[in-house]
Design a protein around this motif. Structure first.
Motif, PDB file in Angstrom:
ATOM      1  N   VAL A 157       0.835  -1.502   0.151  1.00  0.00           N
ATOM      2  CA  VAL A 157       0.078   0.153   0.012  1.00  0.00           C
ATOM      3  C   VAL A 157       0.834   1.538  -0.117  1.00  0.00           C
ATOM      4  CG1 VAL A 157      -1.946   1.253   1.333  1.00  0.00           C
ATOM      5  CG2 VAL A 157      -1.872  -1.294   0.860  1.00  0.00           C
ATOM      6  N   THR A 158       0.552   1.992  -0.985  1.00  0.00           N
ATOM      7  CA  THR A 158       1.144   3.416  -0.980  1.00  0.00           C
ATOM      8  C   THR A 158       0.239   4.686  -1.010  1.00  0.00           C
ATOM      9  OG1 THR A 158       1.229   4.011  -3.414  1.00  0.00           O
ATOM     10  CG2 THR A 158       2.989   2.418  -2.509  1.00  0.00           C
ATOM     11  N   ASP A 159       0.768   5.877  -1.085  1.00  0.00           N
ATOM     12  CA  ASP A 159      -0.312   6.945  -1.078  1.00  0.00           C
ATOM     13  C   ASP A 159      -1.010   7.061  -2.362  1.00  0.00           C
ATOM     14  OD1 ASP A 159       1.759   7.557  -2.766  1.00  0.00           O
ATOM     15  OD2 ASP A 159       2.366   9.522  -1.654  1.00  0.00           O
ATOM     16  N   LYS A 160      -0.596   6.197  -3.452  1.00  0.00           N
ATOM     17  CA  LYS A 160      -1.222   6.074  -4.662  1.00  0.00           C
ATOM     18  C   LYS A 160      -2.228   4.757  -4.623  1.00  0.00           C
ATOM     19  CE  LYS A 160       2.345   8.040  -7.492  1.00  0.00           C
ATOM     20  NZ  LYS A 160       3.388   7.872  -8.790  1.00  0.00           N
ATOM     21  N   THR A 161      -2.143   4.113  -3.748  1.00  0.00           N
ATOM     22  CA  THR A 161      -3.072   2.800  -3.580  1.00  0.00           C
ATOM     23  C   THR A 161      -4.699   3.342  -3.670  1.00  0.00           C
ATOM     24  OG1 THR A 161      -1.726   1.719  -2.775  1.00  0.00           O
ATOM     25  CG2 THR A 161      -4.040   0.770  -2.465  1.00  0.00           C
ATOM     26  N   ARG A 162      -5.456   3.030  -4.809  1.00  0.00           N
ATOM     27  CA  ARG A 162      -6.934   3.348  -4.908  1.00  0.00           C
ATOM     28  C   ARG A 162      -7.459   2.188  -4.619  1.00  0.00           C
ATOM     29  NH1 ARG A 162      -9.983   7.471  -3.865  1.00  0.00           N
ATOM     30  NH2 ARG A 162     -11.611   7.736  -5.605  1.00  0.00           N
ATOM     31  N   GLY A 163      -7.208   0.878  -4.706  1.00  0.00           N
ATOM     32  CA  GLY A 163      -8.126  -0.230  -4.543  1.00  0.00           C
ATOM     33  C   GLY A 163      -7.180  -1.409  -4.220  1.00  0.00           C
ATOM     34  N   ILE A 164      -8.009  -2.652  -4.051  1.00  0.00           N
ATOM     35  CA  ILE A 164      -7.393  -3.791  -4.343  1.00  0.00           C
ATOM     36  C   ILE A 164      -8.534  -4.782  -4.825  1.00  0.00           C
ATOM     37  CG2 ILE A 164      -8.037  -4.390  -1.999  1.00  0.00           C
ATOM     38  CD1 ILE A 164      -5.819  -6.479  -1.828  1.00  0.00           C
ATOM     39  N   LEU A 165      -8.254  -5.643  -5.845  1.00  0.00           N
ATOM     40  CA  LEU A 165      -9.036  -6.384  -6.609  1.00  0.00           C
ATOM     41  C   LEU A 165      -9.059  -7.804  -6.141  1.00  0.00           C
ATOM     42  CD1 LEU A 165     -11.399  -6.759  -8.739  1.00  0.00           C
ATOM     43  CD2 LEU A 165      -9.544  -6.554 -10.415  1.00  0.00           C
ATOM     44  N   ILE A 166     -10.025  -8.510  -5.571  1.00  0.00           N
ATOM     45  CA  ILE A 166      -9.732  -9.839  -4.859  1.00  0.00           C
ATOM     46  C   ILE A 166     -10.885 -10.555  -5.457  1.00  0.00           C
ATOM     47  CG2 ILE A 166      -8.840  -9.313  -3.056  1.00  0.00           C
ATOM     48  CD1 ILE A 166     -11.462  -9.717  -1.554  1.00  0.00           C
ATOM     49  N   ASN A 167     -10.383 -12.075  -5.721  1.00  0.00           N
ATOM     50  CA  ASN A 167     -11.557 -13.131  -5.991  1.00  0.00           C
ATOM     51  C   ASN A 167     -11.496 -14.134  -5.198  1.00  0.00           C
ATOM     52  OD1 ASN A 167     -11.262 -15.240  -9.203  1.00  0.00           O
ATOM     53  ND2 ASN A 167     -13.082 -14.554  -8.029  1.00  0.00           N
ATOM     54  N   THR A 168     -12.704 -14.270  -4.743  1.00  0.00           N
ATOM     55  CA  THR A 168     -12.852 -15.614  -3.708  1.00  0.00           C
ATOM     56  C   THR A 168     -14.187 -16.304  -3.881  1.00  0.00           C
ATOM     57  OG1 THR A 168     -12.630 -16.584  -1.631  1.00  0.00           O
ATOM     58  CG2 THR A 168     -13.237 -14.193  -1.665  1.00  0.00           C
ATOM     59  N   PRO A 169     -14.410 -17.326  -4.151  1.00  0.00           N
ATOM     60  CA  PRO A 169     -13.241 -18.295  -4.490  1.00  0.00           C
ATOM     61  C   PRO A 169     -12.739 -17.874  -5.696  1.00  0.00           C
ATOM     62  CG  PRO A 169     -15.408 -19.361  -3.842  1.00  0.00           C
ATOM     63  CD  PRO A 169     -15.631 -18.033  -3.912  1.00  0.00           C
ATOM     64  N   ASN A 170     -11.455 -18.477  -5.891  1.00  0.00           N
ATOM     65  CA  ASN A 170     -10.563 -18.003  -6.834  1.00  0.00           C
ATOM     66  C   ASN A 170     -10.343 -18.655  -8.256  1.00  0.00           C
ATOM     67  OD1 ASN A 170      -7.326 -17.854  -7.652  1.00  0.00           O
ATOM     68  ND2 ASN A 170      -8.047 -15.607  -6.892  1.00  0.00           N
ATOM     69  N   ASN A 171     -10.250 -17.850  -8.912  1.00  0.00           N
ATOM     70  CA  ASN A 171      -9.748 -18.331 -10.510  1.00  0.00           C
ATOM     71  C   ASN A 171      -8.389 -17.630 -10.522  1.00  0.00           C
ATOM     72  OD1 ASN A 171      -9.214 -18.762 -12.975  1.00  0.00           O
ATOM     73  ND2 ASN A 171     -11.141 -17.404 -13.757  1.00  0.00           N
ATOM     74  N   PRO A 172      -7.425 -18.633 -10.440  1.00  0.00           N
ATOM     75  CA  PRO A 172      -7.377 -20.166 -11.187  1.00  0.00           C
ATOM     76  C   PRO A 172      -6.971 -21.108 -10.131  1.00  0.00           C
ATOM     77  CG  PRO A 172      -5.036 -19.075 -11.288  1.00  0.00           C
ATOM     78  CD  PRO A 172      -5.976 -18.043 -10.654  1.00  0.00           C
ATOM     79  N   THR A 173      -6.692 -20.498  -8.697  1.00  0.00           N
ATOM     80  CA  THR A 173      -6.224 -21.569  -7.688  1.00  0.00           C
ATOM     81  C   THR A 173      -7.096 -22.354  -7.271  1.00  0.00           C
ATOM     82  OG1 THR A 173      -6.388 -19.744  -5.830  1.00  0.00           O
ATOM     83  CG2 THR A 173      -4.519 -19.736  -7.436  1.00  0.00           C
ATOM     84  N   GLY A 174      -8.614 -21.934  -6.974  1.00  0.00           N
ATOM     85  CA  GLY A 174      -9.636 -22.722  -6.291  1.00  0.00           C
ATOM     86  C   GLY A 174      -9.648 -22.312  -4.525  1.00  0.00           C
TER      87      GLY A 174
END
Length: 399
Positions: A157-174
């Protein structure tokens, strides 16, 4: 002459491979596709019937930009019933699938030059959508078991961080992210003031007692909840990939911005699909349970076959419908004119020699792996595993 922005965007590897397989099939080649995350089930009859009835009634005109009210109300009931989170209909917007919803959300919240953190391995389109929105993707590795690494995320995280994009359950790991990890992430988002874009399209596909936790349900305050943008779709849960129907739930501020974009991009979403979506959410969920039960059988079968293949290591994910076997033991192996230098060559080798299509893990920032979907029939999976095993046995590995 094309725009500069296009030159920096990579085409979707999964879409490219799908087109190539289609061409091989047109040439008479028999290829088993284990590359596309698309249920092989048909859309349940009661959903199709709702669309057919809407067509008979002439429901074929433009709809409101954010979608028809009955569908948004049904989504609110679903979110409260299944995900334990409360939204109002004016906090919901309908999109042309989750993919378009994610891009619209990124366009709405990410300024040029701002950063979006993406835990990886990750879906192929995430980084490119961030670039298309003018942002900078910041890739942060997950742990060895593919769980979220909260410390690594915090350090990114920096002062430029605008967001985080997560995926759960996850593609491609499951992988299915734990409630504890998600809660820590939510607290960090409030503390550092950035958005969490949560892609939950595989929420119904969880196994072995695993539980999908919607990050919005962990909200400790309205401020906490306002930092979350939920994205979901009907594609995976109801085998409705071609209907192109997804939705986004967020604060009124974010929804207002998305609606403004939607009004210029798509005007409105397919009217018949929206009626079908209402039937999907309000009707029987038995087809979903049946589908997930079948996926569980296929998951166990493909995992056991992969684990029995010499030189292949595979983690059994808790969700979605993918496995990500590690094939690095075959680096340097050869057969005829083939020399396996990386996962890209391995995927090509399997396509040419075994007539099965898998996606190189490199496309998901998981080099040395292959992504295999078990959203195919049991007969196809058996044939594919037989052919893969035979092709691997031909390779001469260096001692």
């Amino acid at each position: 002459m094309t725009a500069e922005r296009v030159k920096h965007i990579e085409p979707s590897k999964t879409v490219e491979l799908t087109a190539r397989i289609a061409e091989l099939k047109r040439q008479g080649e028999k290829v088993i596709g284990l590359n596309v995350g698309e249920p092989d089930f048909v859309t349940p009859p009661h959903i199709c019937a709702a669309a057919n009835q809407a067509l008979k009634e002439g429901f074929t005109k433009y709809t409101p930009v954010m979608g028809i009210l009955p569908l948004r109300e049904a989504i609110c009931r679903k979110l409260e019933r299944e995900n334990h989170v409360c939204y109002t209909p004016d906090q919901i917007t309908i999109g042309a699938g989750a993919k378009q919803c994610i891009y619209a959300a990124l366009m709405a919240v990410c300024n040029p030059g701002e950063e979006i953190i993406i835990p990886y391995p990750c879906w192929v389109s995430y980084t490119e959508m961030v670039k298309m929105a003018g942002g900078t993707p910041v890739l942060v590795p997950c742990r060895e078991d593919f769980s979220l690494d909260a410390e690594a995320i915090r350090n990114a995280v920096t002062d430029k961080t605008r967001g985080i994009l997560i995926n759960t359950p996850n593609n491609p790991t499951g992988a299915v992210y734990s409630g504890e990890a998600l809660k820590e992430l939510g607290q960090l988002a409030v503390q550092k003031d950035f958005y969490i874009l949560a892609d939950e399209v595989y929420e119904a596909m969880v196994y072995d007692g695993a539980e999908h936790v919607s990050i919005a349900s962990l909200s400790e305050s309205e401020e906490w909840k306002d930092h979350i943008i939920l994205i979901n779709s009907f594609s995976k849960t109801y085998a409705m990939t071609g209907w192109r129907l997804g939705y986004l739930a967020a604060s009124l501020e974010v929804i207002g911005a998305v609606n403004k974009l939607q009004s210029q991009m798509v005007s409105s979403i397919h009217s018949l699909s929206q009626k079908a979506g209402i039937a999907a959410l309000n009707g029987s969920q038995d087809s979903v349970a049946d589908m997930v039960a079948e996926y569980e059988k296929r998951r166990r079968y493909v995992y056991s076959r992969l684990e029995s293949m010499e030189g292949v290591n595979c983690r059994l994910g808790e969700g979605a419908f993918y496995l990500l076997p590690d094939i690095r033991a075959y680096y340097g192996a050869s057969y005829g004119e083939w020399e396996i230098k990386d996962d890209i060559v391995m995927a090509e080798y399997l396509l040419q020699e075994a007539h099965i299509a898998v996606v190189p893990g490199s496309a998901f920032y998981a080099p040395g792996h292959l992504r295999i979907t078990y959203a195919a029939s049991q007969a196809e999976l058996k044939q594919a595993m037989d052919q893969m095993e035979e092709a691997l046995e031909k390779l001469h590995r260096k001692s």
